[in-house]
Write an enzyme that holds these catalytic residues in place. Structure first.
Site, short mmCIF file in Angstrom:
data_model
loop_
_atom_site.label_atom_id
_atom_site.label_comp_id
_atom_site.label_asym_id
_atom_site.label_seq_id
_atom_site.Cartn_x
_atom_site.Cartn_y
_atom_site.Cartn_z
N SER A 161 0.82 -1.20 0.00
CA SER A 161 0.00 0.00 0.00
C SER A 161 0.86 1.26 0.00
O SER A 161 1.68 1.46 -0.89
CB SER A 161 -0.97 -0.04 1.18
OG SER A 161 -2.06 0.82 0.98
N ASP A 177 -5.52 -3.74 -2.52
CA ASP A 177 -4.58 -3.46 -1.44
C ASP A 177 -3.96 -4.73 -0.84
O ASP A 177 -4.65 -5.67 -0.46
CB ASP A 177 -5.32 -2.69 -0.34
CG ASP A 177 -4.42 -2.34 0.82
OD1 ASP A 177 -3.40 -1.70 0.59
OD2 ASP A 177 -4.75 -2.71 1.96
#
Length: 290
Positions: A45, A161
């Site tokens: 991320s 993610d």
């Protein structure tokens, strides 16, 4: 004869955490100042964004200057809000455009430092480690937070993610070849809004709740992973929120000084000489780290 110290290959594992991930910039700056050689970088991320820039350019000053230019008014235009029947999501096109412009057409395999971005395959929830191909696409996929951003297509697979499966990719840098792993964890915290009436939970607080939920889930996964790291750097950033990009200076500073505090242990563990400090630096260290 003094005992010869063998210098180990150092791997840097960077967690997600939204704006809190800007603390990674400070962490890397402190490692560079101490001349700690980083052989491998893996990120999830926001950690993938910072890690990708560092791995491809060998510095983070440019990234820091970019985020230092952020103002509170810049956050809303960056993330255009779209309301749909199934809830509120954020349209990620402005962010995607920025990532494309920032990284250009660079390839992961051409990075100065071997790099890997961690993402989650939407189809089955499996971990996907991206070590080849377009760097910008890998970063966008790794940072596509569920509910907030749409998944990203990479190699004909929808990815989101990486924090869902590997919040702090310690094992990834180990597999890459690192024999001393520094884990930078800026992910876990919880914001209590239980005392706020439901009809007063405005959009900003809703983001805090979403962020807290994701962070809590990531933290539960990360607890076991972090045990495999040789050292964990966790700056005191729990009071910062997912979208606090206008607080870059504070976040970078906290990451920098938390790493400075850990340098004796890092240097000893990886076989690097501890940097010498002049009298003023030693005095400041005493004030900051006592």
């Amino acid at each position: 004869m003094p005992k010869k110290i063998t210098q180990k290959k150092v791997g840097l594992a960077l967690s997600g955490g939204g704006a809190r991930g800007l603390a990674h910039i400070g962490i890397i700056k402190a490692l560079l100042d101490a001349k700690i050689p980083i052989s491998y970088v893996a990120g999830t991320s926001m950690g993938a964004i910072v890690g990708a820039w560092f791995a491809s350019n060998g510095e983070v000053d440019t990234l820091e200057k970019f985020f230092l230019g952020f103002k509170p008014k810049d956050i809303a235009p960056m993330l255009k809000i779209i309301r749909k029947r199934e809830g509120i999501i954020l349209k990620g096109q402005p962010v995607a455009k920025w990532v494309d412009e920032f990284f250009g057409d660079k390839k992961i395999e051409n990075c100065r430092i071997p790099f890997a971005a961690v993402a989650t395959r939407v189809k089955d929830g499996e971990e996907v480690i991206l070590t080849k191909g377009n760097l910008a696409d890998a970063v966008k996929a790794s940072a596509a937070i569920p509910i907030i951003f749409n998944p990203v297509s990479v190699n004909n697979e929808l990815l989101m993610d990486g924090g869902a499966v590997n919040p702090v990719p310690v094992d990834v840098v180990k597999k890459m070849g690192a024999d001393f792993v520094i884990a930078a964890d800026v992910s876990g915290h919880w914001v209590d809004i239980s005392e706020v009436p439901l009809d007063m939970v405005h959009l900003g607080r809703l983001f805090s709740l979403i962020s807290s939920g994701l962070s809590a889930a990531s933290y539960q996964v990360a607890k076991k992973i972090l045990k495999e790291a040789d050292i964990v750097i966790s700056p005191p950033i729990s009071s910062f929120d997912l979208l606090d990009f206008d607080k870059t200076n504070e976040l970078v500073r906290l990451g920098f000084y938390e790493t400075r505090r850990a340098l004796p242990e890092i240097c000893k563990g990886c076989g690097c000489p501890e940097p010498e400090r002049n009298s003023l630096e030693k005095f400041l260290d005493f004030l900051l780290f006592k």
